[in-house]
Motif scaffolding. Structure first.
Motif, PDB file in Angstrom:
ATOM      1  N   UNK A  58      35.680  39.391  32.238  1.00  0.00           N
ATOM      2  CA  UNK A  58      36.753  38.398  32.185  1.00  0.00           C
ATOM      3  C   UNK A  58      37.726  38.693  31.043  1.00  0.00           C
ATOM      4  N   UNK A  59      37.183  39.101  29.889  1.00  0.00           N
ATOM      5  CA  UNK A  59      38.059  39.416  28.756  1.00  0.00           C
ATOM      6  C   UNK A  59      38.916  40.643  29.049  1.00  0.00           C
ATOM      7  N   UNK A  60      38.349  41.641  29.718  1.00  0.00           N
ATOM      8  CA  UNK A  60      39.131  42.826  30.074  1.00  0.00           C
ATOM      9  C   UNK A  60      40.223  42.487  31.082  1.00  0.00           C
ATOM     10  N   UNK A  61      39.913  41.622  32.026  1.00  0.00           N
ATOM     11  CA  UNK A  61      40.934  41.202  32.988  1.00  0.00           C
ATOM     12  C   UNK A  61      42.022  40.370  32.311  1.00  0.00           C
ATOM     13  N   UNK A  62      41.623  39.525  31.385  1.00  0.00           N
ATOM     14  CA  UNK A  62      42.601  38.701  30.674  1.00  0.00           C
ATOM     15  C   UNK A  62      43.514  39.559  29.806  1.00  0.00           C
ATOM     16  N   UNK A  63      42.973  40.654  29.268  1.00  0.00           N
ATOM     17  CA  UNK A  63      43.783  41.556  28.446  1.00  0.00           C
ATOM     18  C   UNK A  63      44.656  42.479  29.281  1.00  0.00           C
ATOM     19  N   UNK A  64      44.502  42.445  30.592  1.00  0.00           N
ATOM     20  CA  UNK A  64      45.318  43.279  31.466  1.00  0.00           C
ATOM     21  C   UNK A  64      44.837  44.702  31.597  1.00  0.00           C
ATOM     22  N   UNK A  65      43.599  44.973  31.192  1.00  0.00           N
ATOM     23  CA  UNK A  65      43.056  46.326  31.315  1.00  0.00           C
ATOM     24  C   UNK A  65      42.338  46.540  32.638  1.00  0.00           C
ATOM     25  N   UNK A  66      41.945  45.473  33.282  1.00  0.00           N
ATOM     26  CA  UNK A  66      41.331  45.545  34.602  1.00  0.00           C
ATOM     27  C   UNK A  66      42.096  44.625  35.539  1.00  0.00           C
ATOM     28  N   UNK A  67      42.220  45.005  36.793  1.00  0.00           N
ATOM     29  CA  UNK A  67      42.869  44.103  37.752  1.00  0.00           C
ATOM     30  C   UNK A  67      42.013  42.879  37.994  1.00  0.00           C
ATOM     31  N   UNK A  68      42.647  41.826  38.442  1.00  0.00           N
ATOM     32  CA  UNK A  68      41.924  40.582  38.700  1.00  0.00           C
ATOM     33  C   UNK A  68      40.874  40.811  39.770  1.00  0.00           C
TER      34      UNK A  68
END
Length: 336
Positions: A239-249
């Motif tokens: 979730x943190x990686x997605x929130x940081x924009x490093x992983x797609x939702x």
């Protein structure tokens, strides 16, 4: 008796007796001298092995340890250094002082405290750093090591980790050891992703950042990828990686891998030579058809399981002859 008297009067017998008697005396004298020499030898007293008990170690004063650290004997110096390190790592106040030192703005002060922290810690004492305060200090030190002029991490053939700052690599070393021994929850709560990982130069647009980040994780093998792999293994980390924009939702299916959302041509690019331009492949209709056929050729898990079962076989051979087709018993094919 006459023959005995004649035998004893023979000169050869007399000379033989004298020779045997002389040899016996010489051998006996040699044995006596050797025994006397061994008894007269003064052997050095072997030193008894003495171990320092915990009470003796605790009773040593700082001035005594300081003197032992400058001793000419290397073993004594190593023992004194080990005692000092054990005292420091078991002292909560000393560890907190070093953690405070690695968050200072002065680079030299941070390096001194980082080196001291690396000296006193070992795998047995690593648990002293498994607390939120230590994670927060390490993340703060990483944040201070950020390079504003960092190049974009888009080169899949070059690993820049060896050229990173030494303070940054020391912090990553501590974090990598901690997440490998424990979990990454405290590291995530210390905002490692927001304060350092997301601030790496992954690109400008969100699509470039996600593509470069996925490429970095796929093509690199260093402490950063090890740490991120531990973070991705947790729900809060993803979730943190997605929130940081490093992983797609994440999609509706929670079991899908975020990397599967990348275009197939991007994932297939790892197998292509470096001189092939991906933009040309996107424009080439034949190449698109080829890649689409490769993508459609990927089988489901059930199909792969059936194929594996069909390939199962038993080989019966006692080793007395070469293996041939008669020794192989295969599973009969199931009717379609």
């Amino acid at each position: 008796m006459g023959w005995l008297i004649k035998f004893l009067r023979d000169d050869r017998v007399l000379f033989g007796y004298l020779a045997i008697n002389a040899v016996g005396w010489l051998l006996g004298l040699r044995v006596l001298l050797k025994k006397w020499r061994d008894d007269a030898e003064i052997k050095p007293v072997q030193p008894k092995t003495q171990y320092i008990t915990q009470e003796t170690e605790d009773a040593l004063k700082l001035s005594t340890l300081d003197t032992l650290l400058g001793h000419y004997n290397q073993s004594i110096r190593e023992t004194a250094a080990k005692i000092v390190c054990d005292r420091a790592v078991n002292d909560r106040e000393t560890v907190d002082l070093l953690l405070w030192g690695i968050t200072r703005g002065d680079y030299d002060e941070r390096m001194r405290n980082l080196r001291a922290l690396a000296t006193i810690t070992d795998p047995q004492s690593l648990e002293r750093l498994h607390r939120w305060k230590a994670y927060a200090a390490l993340v703060r030190c990483l944040e201070l090591c950020l390079d504003p002029g960092q190049e974009v991490l888009d080169d899949e053939d070059w690993d820049e980790y060896s050229l990173r700052d030494m303070a940054e690599k020391l912090c990553l070393m501590f974090i990598s050891q901690l997440v490998s021994c424990y979990d990454a929850e405290k590291l995530i709560k210390a905002k490692f992703i927001d304060k350092w990982l997301a601030k790496q130069n992954w690109g400008v647009s969100e699509q470039d950042r996600q593509r470069n980040f996925a490429q970095y994780m796929r093509c690199r093998s260093n402490r950063i990828t090890d740490i991120v792999a531990s973070i991705r293994g947790t729900h809060s980390g993803r979730e943190a990686l997605e929130k940081a924009g490093l992983l797609p939702a994440s999609s509706s299916s929670s079991d899908s891998d975020p990397e599967d959302n990348l275009p197939f041509i991007e994932r297939f690019s790892v197998l292509l030579p470096g001189n092939i331009n991906l933009n040309n492949l996107r424009d080439d209709e034949q190449a698109r058809l080829l890649l689409r056929s490769l993508q459609q050729g990927v089988q489901t898990a059930e199909e792969q399981r059936v194929r594996h079962r069909h390939r199962e076989a038993i080989v019966l051979n006692d080793g007395s002859r070469p293996v041939n087709s008669d020794d192989i018993i295969q599973r009969p094919e199931s009717p379609s």
